[in-house]
Design a protein around this motif. Structure first.
Motif, mmCIF file in Angstrom:
data_model
loop_
_atom_site.group_PDB
_atom_site.id
_atom_site.type_symbol
_atom_site.label_atom_id
_atom_site.label_comp_id
_atom_site.label_asym_id
_atom_site.label_seq_id
_atom_site.Cartn_x
_atom_site.Cartn_y
_atom_site.Cartn_z
ATOM 1 N N UNK A 1 0.816 -1.216 0.000
ATOM 2 C CA UNK A 1 0.000 0.000 0.000
ATOM 3 C C UNK A 1 0.852 1.270 0.000
ATOM 4 N N UNK A 2 2.154 1.113 0.257
ATOM 5 C CA UNK A 2 3.050 2.273 0.230
ATOM 6 C C UNK A 2 3.820 2.383 -1.082
ATOM 7 N N UNK A 3 3.531 1.495 -2.043
ATOM 8 C CA UNK A 3 4.295 1.478 -3.289
ATOM 9 C C UNK A 3 4.182 2.806 -4.034
ATOM 10 N N UNK A 4 2.990 3.348 -4.158
ATOM 11 C CA UNK A 4 2.823 4.585 -4.914
ATOM 12 C C UNK A 4 3.630 5.723 -4.288
ATOM 13 N N UNK A 5 3.543 5.866 -2.973
ATOM 14 C CA UNK A 5 4.287 6.934 -2.290
ATOM 15 C C UNK A 5 5.792 6.730 -2.419
ATOM 16 N N UNK A 6 6.236 5.484 -2.203
ATOM 17 C CA UNK A 6 7.671 5.201 -2.285
ATOM 18 C C UNK A 6 8.205 5.381 -3.703
ATOM 19 N N UNK A 7 7.399 5.029 -4.691
ATOM 20 C CA UNK A 7 7.821 5.189 -6.080
ATOM 21 C C UNK A 7 7.965 6.668 -6.423
ATOM 22 N N UNK A 8 7.027 7.486 -5.945
ATOM 23 C CA UNK A 8 7.119 8.921 -6.178
ATOM 24 C C UNK A 8 8.403 9.486 -5.572
ATOM 25 N N UNK A 9 8.711 9.085 -4.348
ATOM 26 C CA UNK A 9 9.919 9.568 -3.683
ATOM 27 C C UNK A 9 11.166 9.072 -4.404
ATOM 28 N N UNK A 10 11.127 7.831 -4.883
ATOM 29 C CA UNK A 10 12.269 7.253 -5.607
ATOM 30 C C UNK A 10 12.547 8.033 -6.887
ATOM 31 N N UNK A 11 11.535 8.302 -7.676
ATOM 32 C CA UNK A 11 11.731 9.032 -8.932
ATOM 33 C C UNK A 11 12.194 10.464 -8.672
ATOM 34 N N UNK A 12 11.644 11.089 -7.635
ATOM 35 C CA UNK A 12 12.087 12.442 -7.285
ATOM 36 C C UNK A 12 13.572 12.449 -6.953
ATOM 37 N N UNK A 13 14.020 11.447 -6.209
ATOM 38 C CA UNK A 13 15.430 11.375 -5.812
ATOM 39 C C UNK A 13 16.345 11.129 -7.002
ATOM 40 N N UNK A 14 15.791 10.557 -8.083
ATOM 41 C CA UNK A 14 16.569 10.302 -9.302
ATOM 42 C C UNK A 14 16.543 11.495 -10.254
#
Length: 482
Positions: free
Chosen positions: A346-359
């Motif tokens: 359930x945290x995949x969407x939030x974590x993916x957003x943070x991951x792409x931002x960090x990249x």
């Protein structure tokens, strides 16, 4: 046909097998397959409803069920059916399930004279859309149940409830809501149903849950429109290149998940023991397994059933059929995470957003497209022991037990919402071509499957099974895996 030499359990199994050998089951399946119950096609709405009202309900009522149609709480989606056969409120209750919807027929792509809307027998296979998923599977179980009622002269020795849906192929909209709204009406002690494949065509299988799934879409759109690659190349963003590099931060060239938030927890020892040495593939029609793909250091069984996989199921940018010298306007990718219990899905969407931002890829849009929870019943649960022993008694061999299916089914509705111990008895195999042209059942699996189902339905009514209900009450104190 003379049944006088068979008694009790043997009679029930004999009657069930006779429904196959005389063609009675296949005649019924032919009628069900002829109904074009495509849940993705709005024009099939009447066929979807009539499958319940004109086919399933009369079959159940002929076995003593009372049935009613439940309108789908999700507007625009097909109805569901709830059926009850109650002998005594003090007896244990089994809940079973099936779905009558299918995917698109893809009529023009079937081989030779095969048609998705009629059954064709060829070299031990029964072709037709829904033969494996799921019309054939629930038809086997209903025929087995009918045989047990006949062998017991109109009784079962327990209660049984049926929940039937017509939208599983589009993600079961409304099923979870119906389970919540009708929780008391669906209250049961045990759950048994059939869907999905065996491990292999020659390996009778039970599975106790399924991997979950999360699907999301990534979109790169710089807002420039399509531009000439010579006039503008090198000075404006190419969304295809940008998106390809974004995906490359999530999955390696050998299929390994690179982002920690998408990775699976360590495989529990009791699960690893069951899946470590299971064969994967090797049958006619199976794809070639790549030993170097995915997570390193795991067996094929562990990679398929015990860990997470990230799959790119769609990728588009520009045109490959008629390429032009232009930087594409936008690029899109659809990714699926198949995950095991313990993943924070359930945290995949939030974590993916943070991951792409960090990249440095914060302008790539993330769209969540839904998902199911992963489920897995404890392999040591007494319901697993009961079904395993019954199956062994019917076939003379012990079935393989999968902690969870590699694919995803809406098992969380039964295990998490209704809080039931779930065991699935699949009557198909991995290369059945479900969702594809030339979908089929194997005759030998039908013959084995109806014996397995009849044996289980019989054994539940035996006096010795009453102790199972008592053991269930003890297990109910501890939460089920979710």
């Amino acid at each position: 046909m003379n049944h006088q030499h068979f008694y009790g359990r043997d009679l029930a199994i004999h009657l069930a097998a006779t429904k196959v050998s005389t063609g009675q089951l296949y005649k019924l399946l032919e009628r069900r397959i002829s109904r074009q119950t495509v849940s993705q096609d709005p024009s099939c709405a009447e066929q979807l409803r009539r499958y319940l009202t004109d086919d399933i309900a009369p079959s159940l009522e002929g076995m003593g069920f009372s049935c009613r149609i439940i309108e789908n709480p999700k507007p625009g989606h097909p109805p569901l059916l709830i059926g009850h056969r109650i002998e005594d409120s003090e007896l244990p209750t089994l809940l079973t399930y099936g779905h009558g919807d299918v995917t698109s027929g893809q009529d023009e792509l079937w081989s030779g004279d095969l048609s998705p809307w009629s059954t064709t027998f060829e070299k031990g296979r029964i072709y037709g859309r829904g033969s494996a998923d799921n019309k054939g599977q629930h038809s086997i179980n209903l025929a087995a149940l009918e045989s047990v009622i006949e062998a017991r002269k109109g009784t079962l020795g327990y209660n049984i409830k049926m929940l039937f849906e017509m939208s599983e192929e589009i993600g079961s909209p409304g099923l979870e809501e119906v389970c919540k709204a009708y929780r008391e009406e669906l209250a049961s002690d045990l759950f048994l149903a059939s869907d999905g494949p065996r491990i292999r065509h020659d390996m009778p299988t039970l599975f106790l849950g399924s991997r979950g799934v999360v699907q999301f879409r990534l979109i790169a759109d710089p807002g420039n429109g399509a531009r000439h690659s010579g006039n503008w190349g090198g000075i404006i963003t190419n969304p295809a290149a940008e998106l390809a590099n974004a995906v490359a931060t999530l999955i390696s060239p050998t299929g390994k998940i690179l982002a920690d938030f998408l990775r699976a927890p360590e495989i529990p020892d009791d699960v690893a023991r069951l899946i470590r040495d299971l064969p994967v593939g090797g049958s006619d029609g199976d794809p070639e397994v790549n030993p170097a793909w995915g997570e390193a250091g795991l067996t094929d069984g562990e990679r398929l059933y015990g860990t997470n996989t990230l799959e790119i199921v769609g990728f588009s940018a520009g045109r490959t059929d008629k390429p032009v010298g232009a930087i594409p306007e936008r690029a899109e990718a659809i990714l699926q995470l198949r995950f095991v219990k313990g993943t924070d899905w359930q945290a995949v969407e939030r974590n993916l957003r943070e991951h792409l931002d960090a990249q440095g890829l914060g302008h790539i849009e993330v769209q969540h497209a839904g998902g199911y929870a992963a489920t897995r019943l404890d392999p040591a649960h007494p319901w697993v022991e009961f079904v395993t022993r019954s199956a062994a008694d019917s076939l003379g061999e012990t079935p393989s037990v999968l902690p969870n299916l590699g694919g995803t089914i809406p098992n969380h509705c039964f295990s998490d919402v209704l809080r039931l111990p779930t065991v699935w008895l699949p009557h198909s195999y991995p290369s059945c071509k479900q969702h594809a042209p030339d979908e089929h059942l194997l005759e030998n699996i039908v013959e084995e499957g109806i014996k397995l189902a009849a044996g289980i339905f019989w054994d539940l009514g035996e006096p010795s099974s009453r102790g199972l209900a008592e053991r269930m009450d003890t297990c109910r104190e501890a939460p089920l895996d979710a």
